[in-house]
Design an enzyme around this catalytic site. Structure first.
Site, short mmCIF file in Angstrom:
data_model
loop_
_atom_site.label_atom_id
_atom_site.label_comp_id
_atom_site.label_asym_id
_atom_site.label_seq_id
_atom_site.Cartn_x
_atom_site.Cartn_y
_atom_site.Cartn_z
N GLU A 91 0.81 -1.21 0.00
CA GLU A 91 0.00 0.00 0.00
C GLU A 91 0.84 1.27 0.00
OE1 GLU A 91 -1.22 0.45 4.63
OE2 GLU A 91 -1.95 -1.36 3.63
N CYS A 112 3.53 8.39 0.51
CA CYS A 112 4.23 7.49 1.42
C CYS A 112 4.35 6.14 0.72
CB CYS A 112 3.46 7.36 2.73
SG CYS A 112 4.32 6.41 3.98
N CYS A 119 7.39 -6.73 7.43
CA CYS A 119 8.62 -6.16 7.98
C CYS A 119 9.17 -7.12 9.02
CB CYS A 119 8.35 -4.80 8.62
SG CYS A 119 9.84 -3.96 9.24
N CYS A 123 8.68 -3.54 15.18
CA CYS A 123 8.34 -2.44 16.08
C CYS A 123 6.96 -2.71 16.68
CB CYS A 123 8.37 -1.11 15.33
SG CYS A 123 10.01 -0.67 14.70
N CYS A 126 3.50 -1.14 15.33
CA CYS A 126 3.33 -1.00 13.89
C CYS A 126 2.56 -2.17 13.30
CB CYS A 126 4.70 -0.87 13.23
SG CYS A 126 4.62 -0.63 11.44
N CYS A 340 0.65 2.41 8.74
CA CYS A 340 1.32 1.57 7.75
C CYS A 340 0.87 0.11 7.87
CB CYS A 340 2.83 1.64 7.93
SG CYS A 340 3.51 3.28 7.66
#
Length: 360
Positions: A91, A112, A119, A123, A126, A340
């Site tokens: 995205e 963005c 990932c 984190c 997130c 995100c």
């Protein structure tokens, strides 16, 4: 799977045309159709011979992405969901004029951009890493997000921030290949100073970018002013702690003229106390860095909470009173799952590609 034309740079396309016995000017024609005229099919490249168009179509796709969904919000922020060749999703978010973003003027549109599917850096706040890491995006899939956003919106993207899904510096070589396409006169021709790469703190790549000749901007996803706080929410800090990180940022400052940006997501009872603000102010002063404060954007599957607006403003005021350039971004797009990875997470969960995240 056929390679996408949007992943070829000038030299790679020139080699292909030469192998096919085509004159050199075909390279310029093809690139112009892709990046300037933004055609949606090879067949639209009408000044190419039919035989060449047929050969290109037989050997290459035009795009590496397929548009799946657009979500718009009341403030005109738009989120685009793109389907990849392997059935996964990525995205991008198009953010309208926002004077609070990096201190830029208010007549800009910022995209963005994502660099990975998922990932690996985990984190804790997130959505991108909730289902783990799948793969790196190819240059065609990174640069293609910008091209697709301009096609879909009908607007020129003025700024790029590589802070969507994934850790950009964990995909450094492909990212820089995409940036070559994005910044080249034959590509999207967007000046390097209008590009910002955000990292959670990968020290070797910070040093590597510092030595890169293009004047690309750097933002650090700090989110904690001390190791104690950062260790709780950012596993990367265990490998490259704040001391190592700030050493790398000092090296950056010795090589670059652009001011660093420290990104700081405010999370209630985790990193929003005013002592953290005072320590953050000290770091920012030493680094001559700007600070971008972002109230936490709620993510399904996570228990974190955004602080009250009064607490956010008090945190910002500590920085400002210390002489630090600080903005409080009351972010756009909160009503369209703009954190995100949220839209991608929902889509892949619905399709059974990944399991729904469990709280706790």
């Amino acid at each position: 799977m056929q390679a996408a034309l949007t992943g070829l740079n000038h030299d790679q396309l020139a080699t292909l045309m030469d192998e096919w016995g085509q004159p050199k000017f075909r390279v310029t024609q093809v690139l112009d159709w892709i990046w300037k005229k933004k055609v949606t099919s090879i067949e639209e490249m009408t000044n190419l011979p039919a035989a060449l168009r047929d050969k290109l179509a037989e050997t290459h796709r035009l795009d590496a992405l397929e548009h799946s969904t657009t979500q718009g919000s009341a403030d005109t922020t738009r989120k685009f969901l793109f389907k990849l060749h392997d059935g996964r999703y990525v995205e991008s978010v198009l953010i309208p004029a926002n004077p609070a973003l990096y201190g830029e003027k208010s007549d800009r549109r910022t995209l963005c951009v994502s660099s990975q599917v998922g990932c690996a850096y985990g984190c804790k706040f997130c959505a991108s890493g909730l289902a783990g890491f799948s793969r790196n995006l190819e240059p065609s899939e990174i640069a293609g997000q910008v091209l697709m956003a301009e096609r879909l919106s009908g607007e020129r993207v003025d700024n790029l921030v590589f802070m969507g899904m994934g850790e950009p510096f964990a995909n450094f070589d492909r990212l820089m290949a995409a940036i070559e396409i994005i910044t080249a006169p034959w590509g999207l021709h967007l000046g390097a100073r209008h590009l910002t790469i955000s990292t959670s703190g990968l020290v070797p790549q910070i040093q590597k970018l510092a030595e890169h000749p293009q004047q690309i901007r750097l933002a650090i996803s700090l989110h904690g002013a001390t190791d104690e706080v950062r260790d709780k929410i950012m596993p990367v800090n265990r490998k490259w702690n704040t001391e190592k990180l700030f050493e790398a940022l000092n090296y950056w400052n010795s090589r670059k003229k652009q001011h660093l940006t420290l990104e700081y997501i405010l999370i209630e009872d985790i990193n929003d106390d005013l002592e953290q603000a005072r320590i953050l102010a000290s770091h920012a002063q030493k680094l001559k860095a700007k600070v971008n404060l972002i109230p936490y954007n709620t993510v399904d599957g996570l228990d974190w909470v955004r602080p009250s607006e009064d607490q956010c403003r008090a945190f910002r005021d500590v920085l400002k009173n210390a002489g630090v350039s600080a903005t409080l971004r009351l972010e756009k797009g909160h009503d369209i799952d703009a954190a995100c990875g949220q839209l991608r997470l929902k889509q892949e969960t619905e399709e059974g590609i990944i399991e729904a995240p469990v709280k706790g």
